[in-house]
Design a protein around this motif. Structure first.
Motif, PDB file in Angstrom:
ATOM      1  N   HIS A  25      -6.313  -0.789  -5.024  1.00 40.57           N
ATOM      2  CA  HIS A  25      -5.121  -1.580  -4.712  1.00 40.57           C
ATOM      3  C   HIS A  25      -4.265  -0.895  -3.643  1.00 40.57           C
ATOM      4  N   ALA A  26      -4.037   0.407  -3.819  1.00 37.50           N
ATOM      5  CA  ALA A  26      -3.216   1.154  -2.855  1.00 37.50           C
ATOM      6  C   ALA A  26      -3.872   1.191  -1.479  1.00 37.50           C
ATOM      7  N   ASN A  27      -5.191   1.401  -1.449  1.00 38.14           N
ATOM      8  CA  ASN A  27      -5.914   1.438  -0.174  1.00 38.14           C
ATOM      9  C   ASN A  27      -5.827   0.109   0.569  1.00 38.14           C
ATOM     10  N   ALA A  45     -10.728   8.819   7.555  1.00 38.11           N
ATOM     11  CA  ALA A  45      -9.919  10.032   7.738  1.00 38.11           C
ATOM     12  C   ALA A  45     -10.670  11.263   7.218  1.00 38.11           C
ATOM     13  N   LYS A  46     -11.274  11.134   6.049  1.00 38.86           N
ATOM     14  CA  LYS A  46     -11.991  12.265   5.457  1.00 38.86           C
ATOM     15  C   LYS A  46     -13.236  12.643   6.274  1.00 38.86           C
ATOM     16  N   ALA A  78      -4.521  18.928   0.212  1.00 39.73           N
ATOM     17  CA  ALA A  78      -3.439  17.943   0.360  1.00 39.73           C
ATOM     18  C   ALA A  78      -3.997  16.660   0.963  1.00 39.73           C
ATOM     19  N   ALA A  79      -3.619  15.522   0.384  1.00 38.19           N
ATOM     20  CA  ALA A  79      -4.077  14.233   0.908  1.00 38.19           C
ATOM     21  C   ALA A  79      -3.240  13.119   0.317  1.00 38.19           C
ATOM     22  N   LYS A  80      -3.203  11.999   1.016  1.00 43.44           N
ATOM     23  CA  LYS A  80      -2.645  10.791   0.409  1.00 43.44           C
ATOM     24  C   LYS A  80      -3.797  10.096  -0.294  1.00 43.44           C
ATOM     25  N   PRO A 135      -3.211   0.414   4.272  1.00 39.44           N
ATOM     26  CA  PRO A 135      -4.284   1.023   5.073  1.00 39.44           C
ATOM     27  C   PRO A 135      -3.773   1.969   6.161  1.00 39.44           C
ATOM     28  N   ALA A 136      -2.634   1.635   6.775  1.00 37.62           N
ATOM     29  CA  ALA A 136      -2.096   2.499   7.849  1.00 37.62           C
ATOM     30  C   ALA A 136      -1.701   3.861   7.303  1.00 37.62           C
ATOM     31  N   ASP A 137      -1.124   3.872   6.097  1.00 36.77           N
ATOM     32  CA  ASP A 137      -0.749   5.147   5.470  1.00 36.77           C
ATOM     33  C   ASP A 137      -1.998   5.982   5.180  1.00 36.77           C
ATOM     34  N   PHE A 138      -3.024   5.338   4.662  1.00 37.78           N
ATOM     35  CA  PHE A 138      -4.207   6.099   4.235  1.00 37.78           C
ATOM     36  C   PHE A 138      -4.967   6.707   5.398  1.00 37.78           C
ATOM     37  N   ILE A 139      -5.015   6.006   6.530  1.00 33.17           N
ATOM     38  CA  ILE A 139      -5.697   6.614   7.672  1.00 33.17           C
ATOM     39  C   ILE A 139      -4.738   7.536   8.429  1.00 33.17           C
ATOM     40  N   GLY A 140      -3.512   7.087   8.633  1.00 28.93           N
ATOM     41  CA  GLY A 140      -2.576   7.843   9.464  1.00 28.93           C
ATOM     42  C   GLY A 140      -2.136   9.159   8.849  1.00 28.93           C
ATOM     43  N   ILE A 141      -1.646   9.107   7.602  1.00 26.20           N
ATOM     44  CA  ILE A 141      -1.126  10.312   6.959  1.00 26.20           C
ATOM     45  C   ILE A 141      -2.222  11.356   6.764  1.00 26.20           C
TER      46      ILE A 141
END
Length: 324
Positions: free
Chosen positions: A85-87, A154-155, A78-80, A91-97
Motif C-alpha cells: 500500500h505504501a509503495n 533504488a536498491k 537506513a532506508a524508507k 512511489p516518489a518517496d520510495f525511489i527518491g529518498i
C-alpha cells in the motif's frame, strides 16, 4: 581478489574493537539488531545518529558528518520501507529518498577513507518471475513486481553503485540482500505491517477479545521464507569479516513454510484457542518466494534461530513494547 586479500579483511574488521563503526538506520528493525550484535561481539565505538540529528537525504549534512567523524566502517541499513500500500501510494518517496540516502552515504564513505562498507537491500530486487530458489545472478533478468518497483529500483542502484566504486576505485564496498525479516522492533501497524507481525497482532487481539475465529486472506498455500533479524545481524558481521567481492550476497534461512503453516504456528505461540478460517476469495500473492543462499553457506555461515523460537521471541517483544 585472491585469498590473501580476504585474509587481510579478516584481520581488519575484528582486529580493532575500538574501530569507529557508523550504523546508518540504527533504530530500525535491521539497524537495531546490528547494533546489538556489534556490542555483543565487543565493538565499543559505534556512531549512531537519529534522523533528527542527521538527515541522510541532505548531501551537505552527510558530507559534514563524515568529514568530522571519519568512521572506519559503515553499515548502511537506513532506508524508507513499507508494504504494498505504501509503495503504491508514495512511489516518489520510495525511489527518491532511498536513492538520496544511498548515494550520499556511499559517496561520502569513499571520499572520507572508510575502509569497508556494506549496503543492505531486499529480496524484492529480483524479477517477479525469477526461477526459484532465486540466485544472485537472477538480478536484472526480467520485469520487477510492479507494486514495489520504485523501492526495488533504488536498491538495485545501491548494489550497482557499490560495484561501480569497487571497479573504478578498488574500494571495498559489498552488498547483502536479506529475505523476509522479523523480530524485535518490527512494524506491528494494523494497516501496513508485513504478514508475520500482522498475524501476531491479529491472533493476540483475538485472544484478548475472546473472538471465536480469525479470518486470514487467501488459501494459505503460498510458500514464504523468513529470517530472524538477529540471524541477519550475525550474517552482516560475518560478511564484513569474511567477504570482499563484486557480487551481492543473498541472506536467507533456506527454509520455506506455507502461509497456512505460519498462521498455525503463530496461533499456537500466541495461545489463541478459536478457529482459523481461510478466505479463499482473497488473493494469495506470489506462489513461492525463496532465495538461494548457497553462496553465503559456502562461505561458512548458517542461521541459528528456528522459526518457532523466533516467533516466541517476537511475541514476547510485542507484548512488552507495543501498546495493547
Amino acid at each position: 581478489m585472491g585469498s590473501t586479500d580476504k585474509e587481510t579483511q579478516v584481520d581488519s574488521f575484528f582486529s580493532n574493537k575500538t574501530a569507529k563503526i557508523f550504523v546508518a538506520g540504527h533504530r530500525g528493525l535491521v539497524g537495531s539488531a546490528i547494533v546489538r550484535k556489534l556490542e555483543e561481539v565487543g565493538f565499543t565505538n559505534l556512531v549512531l545518529k537519529t534522523h533528527q540529528e542527521l538527515d541522510l537525504t541532505r548531501q551537505t549534512d552527510v558530507e559534514a558528518f563524515f568529514a568530522l567523524e571519519k568512521p572506519h566502517f559503515v553499515i548502511l541499513s537506513a532506508a524508507k520501507v513499507g508494504g504494498i500500500h505504501a509503495n503504491n501510494t508514495y512511489p516518489a518517496d520510495f525511489i527518491g529518498i532511498n536513492l538520496q540516502i544511498q548515494t550520499n552515504v556511499i559517496d561520502a564513505s569513499y571520499r572520507n577513507g572508510v575502509k569497508k562498507l556494506i549496503f543492505l537491500g531486499s529480496s524484492c530486487i529480483y524479477p517477479k518471475f525469477a526461477p526459484q530458489p532465486i540466485q544472485e545472478d537472477a538480478l536484472l533478468t526480467g520485469p520487477l513486481e510492479p507494486t514495489n518497483e520504485w523501492y526495488a529500483v533504488a536498491k538495485i542502484a545501491g548494489i550497482k553503485m557499490c560495484q561501480a566504486y569497487r571497479l573504478q576505485y578498488g574500494w571495498d564496498a559489498i552488498s547483502g540482500m536479506p529475505t523476509n525479516l522479523y523480530g524485535p522492533n518490527d512494524n506491528f501497524h494494523p494497516q501496513n505491517s508485513h504478514v508475520l507481525p500482522a498475524l501476531i497482532r491479529r491472533f493476540h487481539e483475538a485472544k484478548v477479545s475472546d473472538a471465536k475465529e480469525v479470518v486470514v486472506w487467501g488459501t494459505g498455500s503460498p510458500l514464504r521464507e523468513f529470517l530472524h533479524v538477529d540471524d541477519l545481524a550475525d550474517a552482516v558481521v560475518f560478511l564484513m569479516n569474511k567477504y570482499s567481492g563484486l557480487g551481492h550476497v543473498n541472506v536467507g534461512s533456506g527454509k520455506e513454510v506455507t502461509i497456512k503453516e505460519l498462521a498455525e504456528l503463530v496461533k499456537e505461540v500466541v495461545g489463541f484457542q478459536g478457529d482459523l478460517v481461510w478466505d479463499s476469495t482473497k488473493p494469495d500473492g506470489t506462489p513461492r518466494k525463496l532465495m538461494d543462499s548457497s553462496k553465503l553457506a559456502n562461505l561458512g555461515w548458517a542461521p541459528k534461530i528456528s522459526l518457532r523460537d523466533g516467533l516466541v521471541d517476537s511475541y514476547k517483544w510485542y507484548l512488552e513494547n507495543v501498546k495493547q
